[in-house]
Design a protein around this motif. Structure first.
Motif, short mmCIF file in Angstrom:
data_model
loop_
_atom_site.label_atom_id
_atom_site.label_comp_id
_atom_site.label_asym_id
_atom_site.label_seq_id
_atom_site.Cartn_x
_atom_site.Cartn_y
_atom_site.Cartn_z
N MET A 23 42.89 5.75 20.94
CA MET A 23 43.37 5.47 22.27
C MET A 23 44.89 5.38 22.22
O MET A 23 45.46 4.67 21.39
CB MET A 23 42.76 4.15 22.76
N GLU B 159 46.81 5.50 27.74
CA GLU B 159 45.38 5.33 28.03
C GLU B 159 44.99 3.86 28.03
O GLU B 159 44.21 3.40 28.87
CB GLU B 159 44.54 6.08 27.00
N ALA B 160 45.51 3.10 27.08
CA ALA B 160 45.18 1.68 26.98
C ALA B 160 45.68 0.92 28.19
O ALA B 160 44.94 0.11 28.77
CB ALA B 160 45.77 1.09 25.71
N SER C 194 43.68 1.87 31.24
CA SER C 194 42.34 1.32 31.13
C SER C 194 42.32 -0.16 31.52
O SER C 194 41.43 -0.61 32.25
CB SER C 194 41.83 1.49 29.71
N ALA D 163 37.40 -5.58 25.35
CA ALA D 163 38.37 -4.52 25.08
C ALA D 163 38.35 -4.23 23.58
O ALA D 163 38.14 -5.12 22.76
CB ALA D 163 39.76 -4.95 25.50
N GLU E 28 43.11 -1.08 22.34
CA GLU E 28 43.41 -1.34 23.75
C GLU E 28 44.11 -2.68 23.92
O GLU E 28 45.10 -2.81 24.64
CB GLU E 28 42.10 -1.32 24.55
N TRP F 43 47.77 -2.43 22.29
CA TRP F 43 48.67 -1.59 23.08
C TRP F 43 49.09 -2.32 24.35
O TRP F 43 50.25 -2.26 24.77
CB TRP F 43 48.04 -0.25 23.42
#
Length: 74
Positions: free
Chosen positions: A1, A5-6, A9, A21, A25, A28
């Motif tokens: 990831m 993206e993290a 999300s 999570a 994620e 980040w």
């Protein structure tokens, strides 16, 4: 990831309270928070977010005469 993206999300699931999570994620997004806080602090220091402090003014109800014309010591 990836970093992007993290962050996306986390923002897309901010009201979902089920599940967990993943480790990337979480970290980040923690890095995103540190960077954002650092930028906000820097902007505050140069006065972009908050106004500069106003010059001294007496408190309400205190007469300017009482402050400016105090008796001199004898």
């Amino acid at each position: 990831m990836s970093f992007t993206e993290a962050v996306l999300s986390v923002f897309s699931k901010y009201a979902v309270f089920s599940g967990r999570a993943g480790r990337p994620e979480f970290w980040w997004f923690a890095l995103f928070n540190v960077i954002t806080a650092g930028k906000m602090f820097a902007m505050q220091r140069v006065g972009v977010i908050m106004r500069r402090a106003e010059p001294y003014r007496p408190a309400r109800g205190v007469s300017a005469h009482a402050i400016d014309h105090h008796p001199s010591p004898r």
